[in-house]
Scaffold this motif. Sequence first.
Motif, mmCIF file in Angstrom:
data_model
loop_
_atom_site.group_PDB
_atom_site.id
_atom_site.type_symbol
_atom_site.label_atom_id
_atom_site.label_comp_id
_atom_site.label_asym_id
_atom_site.label_seq_id
_atom_site.Cartn_x
_atom_site.Cartn_y
_atom_site.Cartn_z
ATOM 1 N N UNK A 1 0.851 -1.196 0.000
ATOM 2 C CA UNK A 1 0.000 0.000 0.000
ATOM 3 C C UNK A 1 0.889 1.249 0.000
ATOM 4 N N UNK A 2 0.579 2.236 -0.834
ATOM 5 C CA UNK A 2 1.438 3.435 -0.924
ATOM 6 C C UNK A 2 1.568 4.169 0.409
ATOM 7 N N UNK A 3 0.539 4.033 1.254
ATOM 8 C CA UNK A 3 0.608 4.698 2.555
ATOM 9 C C UNK A 3 1.775 4.186 3.399
ATOM 10 N N UNK B 1 4.377 6.588 5.169
ATOM 11 C CA UNK B 1 4.494 6.557 6.625
ATOM 12 C C UNK B 1 5.948 6.334 7.032
ATOM 13 N N UNK B 2 6.618 5.439 6.330
ATOM 14 C CA UNK B 2 8.035 5.192 6.630
ATOM 15 C C UNK B 2 8.861 6.451 6.392
ATOM 16 N N UNK B 3 8.552 7.162 5.298
ATOM 17 C CA UNK B 3 9.288 8.393 4.995
ATOM 18 C C UNK B 3 9.056 9.440 6.078
ATOM 19 N N UNK B 4 7.792 9.608 6.466
ATOM 20 C CA UNK B 4 7.473 10.611 7.472
ATOM 21 C C UNK B 4 8.045 10.239 8.839
ATOM 22 N N UNK B 5 8.061 8.958 9.144
ATOM 23 C CA UNK B 5 8.624 8.520 10.424
ATOM 24 C C UNK B 5 10.111 8.839 10.478
ATOM 25 N N UNK C 1 3.334 15.421 11.854
ATOM 26 C CA UNK C 1 2.595 14.597 12.811
ATOM 27 C C UNK C 1 1.132 14.481 12.399
ATOM 28 N N UNK C 2 0.565 15.589 11.929
ATOM 29 C CA UNK C 2 -0.819 15.578 11.466
ATOM 30 C C UNK C 2 -0.968 14.700 10.220
ATOM 31 N N UNK C 3 -0.007 14.845 9.295
ATOM 32 C CA UNK C 3 -0.037 14.023 8.078
ATOM 33 C C UNK C 3 0.116 12.546 8.415
ATOM 34 N N UNK C 4 0.966 12.256 9.386
ATOM 35 C CA UNK C 4 1.201 10.872 9.780
ATOM 36 C C UNK C 4 -0.060 10.262 10.380
#
Length: 247
Positions: free
Chosen positions: A31-33, A37-41, A143-146
């Motif tokens: 899933x692209x999410x 999520x990994x990038x944002x983390x 954080x909001x995007x995550x």
Amino acid sequence: MKAAPQAQQRLIDLQELDSSLDRLAHRRRTLPELAEIERLSGRRTELRDQIVSAETELGDLEREQKKAEQDVEQVRARADRDQKRLDSGMVTSAKDLASLQAEIESLGRRQSDLEEVVLEIMERREAAETKVSDLRAEAGKDASDLTALTERLDAERAKIDEETGMTGTARKGVATDVPDDLLALYEKLRGQFGGVGAAVLHRGSCQGCHLALNTVDLNRIRAAADDDVLRCEECRRILVRTAESGL
């Protein structure tokens, strides 16, 4: 191995359901999410380190500014004392008056230099404060995007899991129509050949390896009994005959 033609046909139905389950599992894993999520983390960790560094720099500048302002105040106080002595008329010696006047002028220059230092530090502090504010805002947005991405991921997974559950239930029903020995062979071949254990013979071609069978193999298949379980000579998958096999 022998199996009724109807049971062999059900094997194709089973293969279609298994292929659907494989696609669903792959979709769930990719899933692209997940990548976002990994990038944002990772970005969150970087930002946390940058914020700590920026806050440390800001703290250092605050202390540096305080020290510089204290230096200015000390020089100003000393200059005020000297000026009062000069204005009081208590110093009468020409030499002492000249010395006191020179010291007041020197203190004035020193105060001016220190005030320039304070202004320069204040500019750096203002830039540091802006940097800290910007980094905190960026971290807040991430954080909001995550959170939004995690919610979307959970929703997508729930849909996939629901479809997987329905497909798995249908598979169980179809599997009961396939003899145990044929089912065991099919499962074994699925594990060996990328999830495809059975394929249709369509117009003389195996749909597992997509190769056209030669005349010898086709004649062998034509001569086989309806309940014979056949294998593709090229890919070794179970070959299921239909009305469109081209026999």
